[in-house]
Design a protein around this motif. Structure first.
Motif, PDB file in Angstrom:
ATOM      1  N   ALA A  97      -3.260  15.747  -5.288  1.00  0.00           N
ATOM      2  CA  ALA A  97      -2.929  16.525  -4.350  1.00  0.00           C
ATOM      3  C   ALA A  97      -4.349  17.123  -3.654  1.00  0.00           C
ATOM      4  CB  ALA A  97      -1.993  17.699  -4.774  1.00  0.00           C
ATOM      5  N   SER A  98      -5.519  17.339  -4.491  1.00  0.00           N
ATOM      6  CA  SER A  98      -6.458  17.857  -3.929  1.00  0.00           C
ATOM      7  C   SER A  98      -7.320  16.950  -3.112  1.00  0.00           C
ATOM      8  CB  SER A  98      -7.469  18.524  -5.571  1.00  0.00           C
ATOM      9  OG  SER A  98      -7.848  17.207  -5.970  1.00  0.00           O
ATOM     10  N   ILE A  99      -6.839  15.516  -3.399  1.00  0.00           N
ATOM     11  CA  ILE A  99      -7.712  14.652  -2.361  1.00  0.00           C
ATOM     12  C   ILE A  99      -6.577  13.930  -1.483  1.00  0.00           C
ATOM     13  CG2 ILE A  99      -9.603  13.968  -4.077  1.00  0.00           C
ATOM     14  CD1 ILE A  99      -7.808  11.463  -4.958  1.00  0.00           C
ATOM     15  N   GLY A 100      -5.545  14.600  -1.314  1.00  0.00           N
ATOM     16  CA  GLY A 100      -4.396  14.223  -0.404  1.00  0.00           C
ATOM     17  C   GLY A 100      -3.633  12.922  -0.732  1.00  0.00           C
ATOM     18  N   GLU A 101      -3.715  12.576  -1.952  1.00  0.00           N
ATOM     19  CA  GLU A 101      -3.110  11.283  -2.277  1.00  0.00           C
ATOM     20  C   GLU A 101      -1.960  11.285  -3.355  1.00  0.00           C
ATOM     21  OE1 GLU A 101      -3.762   8.249  -1.331  1.00  0.00           O
ATOM     22  OE2 GLU A 101      -5.486   9.009   0.091  1.00  0.00           O
ATOM     23  N   ASP A 102      -1.383  12.438  -3.421  1.00  0.00           N
ATOM     24  CA  ASP A 102      -0.028  12.671  -4.419  1.00  0.00           C
ATOM     25  C   ASP A 102       1.041  12.082  -3.912  1.00  0.00           C
ATOM     26  OD1 ASP A 102       1.448  13.852  -6.473  1.00  0.00           O
ATOM     27  OD2 ASP A 102       1.859  15.985  -5.626  1.00  0.00           O
ATOM     28  N   PRO A 103       1.516  11.275  -4.626  1.00  0.00           N
ATOM     29  CA  PRO A 103       2.811  10.177  -4.267  1.00  0.00           C
ATOM     30  C   PRO A 103       4.060  10.969  -4.055  1.00  0.00           C
ATOM     31  CG  PRO A 103       2.061   9.754  -6.457  1.00  0.00           C
ATOM     32  CD  PRO A 103       1.375  10.887  -5.907  1.00  0.00           C
ATOM     33  N   GLY A 104       4.150  12.416  -4.250  1.00  0.00           N
ATOM     34  CA  GLY A 104       5.272  13.175  -4.419  1.00  0.00           C
ATOM     35  C   GLY A 104       5.755  13.664  -6.214  1.00  0.00           C
ATOM     36  N   ARG A 105       6.308  14.756  -5.957  1.00  0.00           N
ATOM     37  CA  ARG A 105       6.636  15.205  -7.360  1.00  0.00           C
ATOM     38  C   ARG A 105       8.086  15.290  -7.613  1.00  0.00           C
ATOM     39  NH1 ARG A 105       2.323  20.088  -8.112  1.00  0.00           N
ATOM     40  NH2 ARG A 105       0.402  18.918  -7.234  1.00  0.00           N
ATOM     41  N   GLY A 106       8.783  14.232  -6.959  1.00  0.00           N
ATOM     42  CA  GLY A 106      10.294  14.560  -7.239  1.00  0.00           C
ATOM     43  C   GLY A 106      10.615  14.112  -8.377  1.00  0.00           C
ATOM     44  N   ARG A 120      -0.284   3.478  -9.832  1.00  0.00           N
ATOM     45  CA  ARG A 120      -0.488   2.583  -8.556  1.00  0.00           C
ATOM     46  C   ARG A 120      -1.512   3.320  -7.609  1.00  0.00           C
ATOM     47  NH1 ARG A 120       5.312   2.155  -7.219  1.00  0.00           N
ATOM     48  NH2 ARG A 120       6.090   1.832  -9.220  1.00  0.00           N
ATOM     49  N   VAL A 121      -1.392   4.770  -7.628  1.00  0.00           N
ATOM     50  CA  VAL A 121      -2.304   5.296  -6.455  1.00  0.00           C
ATOM     51  C   VAL A 121      -3.668   5.398  -6.983  1.00  0.00           C
ATOM     52  CG1 VAL A 121      -2.832   7.596  -5.600  1.00  0.00           C
ATOM     53  CG2 VAL A 121      -0.599   6.944  -5.671  1.00  0.00           C
ATOM     54  N   TYR A 122      -3.657   5.607  -8.585  1.00  0.00           N
ATOM     55  CA  TYR A 122      -5.140   5.470  -9.211  1.00  0.00           C
ATOM     56  C   TYR A 122      -5.756   4.070  -8.726  1.00  0.00           C
ATOM     57  CZ  TYR A 122      -4.786   9.830 -11.449  1.00  0.00           C
ATOM     58  OH  TYR A 122      -4.500  11.369 -11.495  1.00  0.00           O
ATOM     59  N   ARG A 123      -5.134   2.973  -9.009  1.00  0.00           N
ATOM     60  CA  ARG A 123      -5.752   1.603  -8.936  1.00  0.00           C
ATOM     61  C   ARG A 123      -6.185   1.463  -7.493  1.00  0.00           C
ATOM     62  NH1 ARG A 123      -0.754  -0.600 -10.631  1.00  0.00           N
ATOM     63  NH2 ARG A 123      -0.649   0.240 -13.147  1.00  0.00           N
ATOM     64  N   ARG A 124      -5.356   1.896  -6.483  1.00  0.00           N
ATOM     65  CA  ARG A 124      -5.747   1.661  -5.027  1.00  0.00           C
ATOM     66  C   ARG A 124      -6.929   2.564  -4.857  1.00  0.00           C
ATOM     67  NH1 ARG A 124      -1.394   4.118  -2.522  1.00  0.00           N
ATOM     68  NH2 ARG A 124      -2.534   5.866  -1.933  1.00  0.00           N
ATOM     69  N   LEU A 125      -7.382   3.829  -5.456  1.00  0.00           N
ATOM     70  CA  LEU A 125      -8.430   4.610  -5.044  1.00  0.00           C
ATOM     71  C   LEU A 125      -9.646   4.270  -5.578  1.00  0.00           C
ATOM     72  CD1 LEU A 125      -6.759   8.077  -5.426  1.00  0.00           C
ATOM     73  CD2 LEU A 125      -7.394   7.042  -3.488  1.00  0.00           C
ATOM     74  N   THR A 126      -9.379   3.512  -6.757  1.00  0.00           N
ATOM     75  CA  THR A 126     -10.826   2.958  -7.575  1.00  0.00           C
ATOM     76  C   THR A 126     -11.552   2.168  -6.935  1.00  0.00           C
ATOM     77  OG1 THR A 126      -9.709   1.341  -8.828  1.00  0.00           O
ATOM     78  CG2 THR A 126      -9.807   3.665  -9.865  1.00  0.00           C
TER      79      THR A 126
END
Length: 130
Positions: A51-60, A122-128
């Protein structure tokens, strides 16, 4: 938890030997509860970092897993209450049912946390950049 179910499947929970199964079931649920607490902490930190880098996929899924996990932990407490008070003599299956439901709720919570962890992976893989 599985060993407790096997013992309970052979002996009734109200017998002395069946109480060993109930104790195994309660111990397994308590250990799973500790795992849920640690998973909730780790996933919460990861959500915060994303969330601090604006990439949180949601907390549902995280929220649903936490709610179900808290219900499972409360169920562990209810099971221990019935096993160690005079109410256990009045309702001999109450501790067993509470321990069984806590194992199920904590298992569902763990599955929800696994699904949430996959989404974040998946988000981490896209960011690296490696």
């Amino acid at each position: 938890s599985l060993s407790g179910l096997v013992v309970i499947g052979i002996y009734k929970p109200t017998t002395d030997t069946g109480q060993i199964g109930v104790s195994l079931l309660a111990g397994g649920a308590a250990a799973t509860g500790a795992g849920v607490i640690l998973s909730a902490t780790g996933l919460g930190l990861q959500h915060s970092a994303l969330a601090s880098i604006g990439e949180d996929p949601g907390r549902g899924l995280y929220a649903a897993g936490t709610v179900v996990g808290v219900l499972g932990l409360l169920s562990v407490g209810v099971g221990q209450f019935f096993r160690h008070t005079d109410y256990g003599a009045t309702y001999p299956y109450a501790g067993f049912v509470a321990s069984l439901s806590s194992a199920a709720l904590l298992g569902v919570s763990g599955v929800l946390y696994l699904m949430d962890g996959r989404r974040m992976a998946r988000v981490y893989r896209r960011l690296t950049t490696f």
